[in-house]
Design a protein around this motif. Structure first.
Motif, short mmCIF file in Angstrom:
data_model
loop_
_atom_site.label_atom_id
_atom_site.label_comp_id
_atom_site.label_asym_id
_atom_site.label_seq_id
_atom_site.Cartn_x
_atom_site.Cartn_y
_atom_site.Cartn_z
N LEU A 133 49.41 70.04 26.77
CA LEU A 133 48.95 70.72 25.62
C LEU A 133 47.60 70.50 25.43
N GLN A 134 46.67 71.50 25.73
CA GLN A 134 45.24 71.16 25.33
C GLN A 134 45.06 72.01 24.01
N SER A 135 43.93 71.43 23.35
CA SER A 135 43.41 72.09 22.08
C SER A 135 42.42 73.30 22.37
N ARG A 147 56.68 73.74 26.67
CA ARG A 147 55.20 73.93 26.55
C ARG A 147 54.56 75.33 26.02
N LYS A 171 49.43 71.27 18.22
CA LYS A 171 49.12 69.91 17.66
C LYS A 171 50.39 69.05 17.61
N SER A 178 51.88 66.35 27.29
CA SER A 178 50.69 65.76 27.26
C SER A 178 49.56 66.83 27.98
N ALA A 230 54.07 63.95 22.33
CA ALA A 230 53.64 63.61 23.48
C ALA A 230 53.51 61.95 23.39
N THR A 231 53.31 61.55 22.12
CA THR A 231 53.10 60.33 21.90
C THR A 231 54.39 59.48 21.62
N GLN A 268 51.09 67.85 20.83
CA GLN A 268 50.60 66.71 21.26
C GLN A 268 50.96 65.31 20.69
N THR A 286 47.37 55.28 27.50
CA THR A 286 46.26 56.14 27.58
C THR A 286 44.93 55.32 28.08
N ASP A 299 43.01 58.78 20.15
CA ASP A 299 42.80 59.75 21.23
C ASP A 299 41.66 59.37 21.92
N HIS A 330 40.86 59.53 24.88
CA HIS A 330 41.05 60.26 26.19
C HIS A 330 39.58 60.54 26.80
#
Length: 558
Positions: free
Chosen positions: A99-101, A64, A76, A97, A82-83, A79, A410, A292, A294
């Motif tokens: 990991l943030q943009s 990560r 990306k 999961s 993560a799926t 991410q 999610t 997405d 979320h």
């Protein structure tokens, strides 16, 4: 070696990425990929010193952090991984999961310049005011609130300057690495890494097109045109293109802010039920869904309506795939082990599957839920168990289905955060029943029968032509040709090994011959030693040094 295999414009970027991986303790992986020369160049003292900080960390954590440091494309990628709950165990999915943009904000002057390039004129001619402080700064784009000259409140989403060039270079390198991995590690081929990277490439290139996000939004808005509970921000097309888009500002409460929802008197249970119905309709009925959902992308407006934003990531399901998903979910809800097993085997495709143990595990899994009241049925938990079964039997889901299962998980998490008693199985059951009824309506049966008949007639009509072509090929002496991936590289490796073995034999012969020459009396001498024997030893030493150096340069021999 890396410079000759990768386009020259990407070589510097490739070495920077290799250095990051070395710092996080993945040098051995790179060596096994045949990148030892690049690894040697990247393995500076500072990289090795930093590596000691990471090797004590678990591998998923190191992955990560490495992806975060490698930049937007790899964030990306994480991410997307993560799926893939069918490929990675929960601890890996948890790290991916995280990991943030989110990214450091770009100075507003650079954003203004990008707006001017996108519009072809000064932004002030379109906008009365633009807030210079960003609402959000992500890895691909940055968002600012603004107001049009007619007073309409909007948000402007602008692509980060230069991001397309960086992403395209990283995608080329990922494609190279995927092909390399398939050639070096045959056990990875069942996961189709090159195919996964191609799909990721297509998805990310669509995400770079900010106008495509707006087309997605309008398509979903059209499917909910008759449902006043759903709000999708309207697009301001005169200022929307590939580099930027402009949409209505959503003034609502984020569903993640439970305290604010409680204070405003929002019925959280109703929000959970309504949101689930929206997503289930998109997936099971429309075949085009927000991928997405979320909490940061869902808002509750003052009048109780639900607004959904950010349609950059969407999923597609063909009619046939929707029917398979309905079969799987219906089988889970109705505890039908046979139906679940048939769907999973269809998804596994031509993979080498030991069917009996798989069906035995599926039957045991379904049996655990036998007789359980619907209110106690955890559909998300059942989907997770299905993906665990797939991992245990070394099966992989198609990418579109992996994304759908991730959305279901999610959605379940979001629903339970709003309403601890949220039951996704109860919400899904009416959609599944309606889908089954639609499938067996007379019109649908006639349509499917006509389609099947057309396929059969087309196959029958083309069979003689295909057979004639096959016989013509055999008669011409060309025979049937078969391509074996990686054979050329294997033959090159064998050739290198044979050359080194021959060189070693020559060096050994020089040493033996020189030793014999040393015992012969008479003839010229140097330093008190027979000249020809000494010359042989010097030649053998130089050849040995050259051989060792060539082995070292290639990373220990190929």
């Amino acid at each position: 070696m890396l410079d000759t295999l990768i386009a020259s414009q990407d070589a510097a970027r490739a070495e920077a990425l290799v250095a990051i991986l070395v710092r996080h303790g993945f040098g051995d992986m790179l060596r096994r990929l045949g990148l030892a020369r690049a690894l040697h160049r990247a393995g500076s003292a500072s990289s090795l010193a930093r590596m000691e900080e990471w090797v004590a960390q678990p591998v998923p954590v190191r992955i990560r952090h490495a992806l975060e440091e490698m930049g937007p494309c790899f964030v990306k990628l994480g991410q997307v991984l993560a799926t893939r709950v069918d490929l990675f165990p929960p601890e890996w999915i948890a790290e991916f999961s995280r990991l943030q943009s989110a990214a450091p904000a770009v100075p507003f002057e650079a954003i203004r310049s990008e707006m001017e390039t996108a519009l072809g004129h000064a932004p002030s001619s379109e906008f009365e005011a633009i807030d210079q402080s960003p609402l959000a700064a992500a890895s691909i784009a940055q968002v600012h609130r603004a107001r049009l000259h007619d007073g309409r409140e909007v948000v402007i989403k602008v692509r980060r300057p230069g991001i397309r060039r960086v992403v395209e270079a990283d995608l080329r390198l990922l494609q190279y690495a995927a092909r390399r991995a398939e050639a070096r590690f045959p056990e990875l081929r069942r996961f189709h890494p090159a195919g996964m990277v191609r799909q990721f490439h297509d998805s990310l290139m669509r995400e770079l097109d900010l106008a495509a996000e707006c087309r997605n939004a309008e398509r979903i808005a059209a499917s909910f045109a008759d449902d006043p509970r759903m709000v999708v921000p309207s697009v301001y097309w005169p200022c929307t293109n590939e580099r930027m888009n402009v949409q209505d500002f959503v003034d609502g409460l984020p569903v993640a802010d439970l305290a604010a929802l409680e204070k405003a008197g929002v019925d959280r249970k109703e929000v959970a039920r309504t949101g689930a119905q929206f997503v289930l309709k998109m997936m099971l009925q429309d075949g085009f869904f927000h991928a997405d959902p979320h909490p940061g992308n869902v808002f509750v407006l003052s009048d109780g309506r639900i607004a959904v934003i950010d349609f950059g990531m969407v999923g597609h399901l063909s009619r046939m795939r929707r029917e398979e998903v309905v079969d799987l979910l219906f089988g889970l809800v109705e505890r039908d082990a046979g139906r679940v097993g048939e769907v999973l085997l269809d998804w596994a495709g031509p993979a080498d599957v030991d069917i009996d143990p798989l069906m035995l595990d599926i039957d045991g899994f379904i049996d655990r839920y036998h007789g359980l009241p619907l209110a106690q049925l955890d559909l998300a938990g059942m989907l997770l168990e299905v993906t665990t079964l797939l991992r245990q039997h070394r099966l992989a889901l198609p990418a579109d289905l992996a994304l759908l299962i991730k959305v279901c998980l999610t959605l379940d998490g979001l629903g339970r955060s709003l309403d601890p008693g949220f039951d996704m199985a109860r919400q899904a059951r009416p959609f599944l029943r309606r889908a089954m009824v639609r499938r067996y309506r007379p019109r649908a049966l006639v349509r499917d029968g006509f389609s099947a008949m057309t396929d059969v007639l087309g196959l029958a009509a083309s069979a003689p032509r295909e057979l004639r072509g096959l016989l013509r090929m055999i008669r011409s002496g060309n025979g049937l040709r078969m391509r074996v991936d990686g054979l050329r590289e294997f033959s090159t490796d064998v050739s290198h090994s044979a050359n080194r073995l021959a060189g070693s034999m020559v060096i050994a012969a020089l040493i033996v011959g020189s030793s014999i020459a040393m015992t012969v009396e008479g003839g010229p001498s140097m330093f008190g030693l027979p000249f020809f024997g000494l010359l042989g030893f010097v030649g053998a030493s130089l050849a040995g040094i050259w051989l060792l150096w060539s082995i070292f340069r290639s990373g220990g021999g190929r």
